[in-house]
Design an enzyme around this catalytic site. Structure first.
Site, mmCIF file in Angstrom:
data_model
loop_
_atom_site.group_PDB
_atom_site.id
_atom_site.type_symbol
_atom_site.label_atom_id
_atom_site.label_comp_id
_atom_site.label_asym_id
_atom_site.label_seq_id
_atom_site.Cartn_x
_atom_site.Cartn_y
_atom_site.Cartn_z
ATOM 1 N N SER A 1 0.840 -1.200 0.000
ATOM 2 C CA SER A 1 0.000 0.000 0.000
ATOM 3 C C SER A 1 0.874 1.249 0.000
ATOM 4 C CB SER A 1 -0.915 0.004 1.223
ATOM 5 O OG SER A 1 -1.518 1.279 1.375
ATOM 6 N N VAL A 2 0.816 1.996 -1.089
ATOM 7 C CA VAL A 2 1.599 3.230 -1.227
ATOM 8 C C VAL A 2 1.174 4.252 -0.170
ATOM 9 C CG1 VAL A 2 2.111 5.162 -2.780
ATOM 10 C CG2 VAL A 2 1.936 2.835 -3.699
ATOM 11 N N ARG A 3 -0.119 4.348 0.065
ATOM 12 C CA ARG A 3 -0.629 5.342 1.029
ATOM 13 C C ARG A 3 -0.223 4.991 2.455
ATOM 14 N NH1 ARG A 3 -5.539 4.615 -2.465
ATOM 15 N NH2 ARG A 3 -5.381 6.288 -4.019
ATOM 16 N N HIS B 1 -6.381 -5.864 11.509
ATOM 17 C CA HIS B 1 -7.035 -4.621 11.930
ATOM 18 C C HIS B 1 -8.389 -4.511 11.222
ATOM 19 C CE1 HIS B 1 -4.729 -3.392 8.273
ATOM 20 N NE2 HIS B 1 -5.876 -2.803 7.989
#
Length: 317
Positions: free
Chosen positions: A107-109, A225
């Protein structure tokens, strides 16, 4: 999302690899290059600016023809790539593992958020290099530990009790791959510690979710999560989760898909992920998202009312 090979390349030193971040000029050169089909999966040598990513990953970068990729000419790209290299260089990665490591989709974000946490002098990651590296290794799938509150990608904390922390994600403000839809709202719930949780603490979270976030579905991507997302975006999450799950199996990447606590997860999502783990097709699994479910006996029935009465009782104190 992007492969780790979009950020760095391996350099053999003795019997293991050192990872080196790409620079934007090398990537720009690769994006303009004409390459034989047989070489699309090989790292590209720009001659002048050094090594660049394999041309097969061109669509991962933002260009005039592709606005959905990463803004690789930003300072944030360099920061994320450097952070990935620091984490990978803390491990000993040999010839046997290097290809599977670099093919992993991340995940880049999430990684940009870790950079932001690292740069915040009030944050624990600013003060602890070991915890920062641990957080990155979890984010890039090189650790079997789950993302807990201390190692989370971060955001704005909107709820916390002894067991959980709920974050509002800040992707709208990102540089590298910002969410462009200004109506985007999404939350993540992390465990403060990876250990058994009391019913009382679960009850507190469920009450908060029902009272404040009843227009959202609680789902999981299987990584330990919870995500709290708009019902309108559930189908999109389902497609991504299914594709990642199948890709991991195909690539031989060992990863346990954790279903988490059924009392917290939206019932239809629990059915979807359970069906996915059983090996059913996307079409079969997806139907469960839109199917009316038989209501299970709920141990937390009436929590919204309890919460409402509790808040009313505070008036005038």
């Amino acid at each position: 999302m992007a492969e780790l090979a979009c950020f760095c390349y391996p350099h053999l030193e003795n019997d293991s690899y050192k990872f080196i971040p790409f620079n934007s000029l090398a990537i720009k050169c690769m994006l303009t290059a004409k390459v034989d089909k047989k070489d699309l999966d090989k790292f590209y040598n720009s001659i002048i600016y050094g090594i660049a990513p394999p041309p097969q990953f061109k669509k991962r970068y933002n260009t005039n023809d592709n606005s959905r990729g990463m803004n690789f000419e930003t300072q944030m790209f360099t920061k994320v790539a450097t952070l990935i290299c620091e984490a990978l260089n803390s491990l000993k990665i040999t010839q046997i593992d290097v290809a599977s490591v670099l093919s992993r989709v991340v995940s880049v974000r999430h990684l940009e958020n870790l950079v932001l946490r690292k740069e915040n002098h009030q944050d624990i990651l600013f003060h602890s290099k070991d915890l920062l590296i641990k957080s990155v290794l979890i984010a890039i799938g090189q650790s079997k530990e789950i993302e807990t509150t201390a190692t989370a990608e971060g955001g704005k904390i909107v709820f916390q009790n002894a067991a959980f922390t709920m974050w509002k994600l800040t992707y709208l403000d990102h540089q590298l791959m910002p969410i462009l839809d200004q109506n985007f709202i999404e939350y993540k719930v992390t465990l403060n510690e990876d250990k058994p949780i009391s019913d009382g603490h679960v009850k507190e979270l469920v009450a908060e979710l029902r009272w404040q976030y009843n227009k959202f579905a609680v789902i999981t991507h299987g990584k330990g999560h919870y995500r709290v997302v708009k019902y309108s975006s559930v189908a999109n999450h389902a497609d991504r989760v299914y594709a990642t799950f199948k890709n991991n199996i195909k690539s031989g990447i060992a990863s346990d898909f954790t279903l988490l606590d059924q009392r917290i997860i939206w019932q239809n999502w629990y059915a979807f992920t359970s069906s996915m783990k059983q090996g059913n097709t996307l079409e079969v699994c997806r139907k469960l998202l839109f199917q009316k479910m038989k209501q299970e006996p709920n141990p937390f029935r009436g929590l919204s009312t309890d919460r409402k009465m509790d808040e009313v009782s505070q008036v005038g104190i």
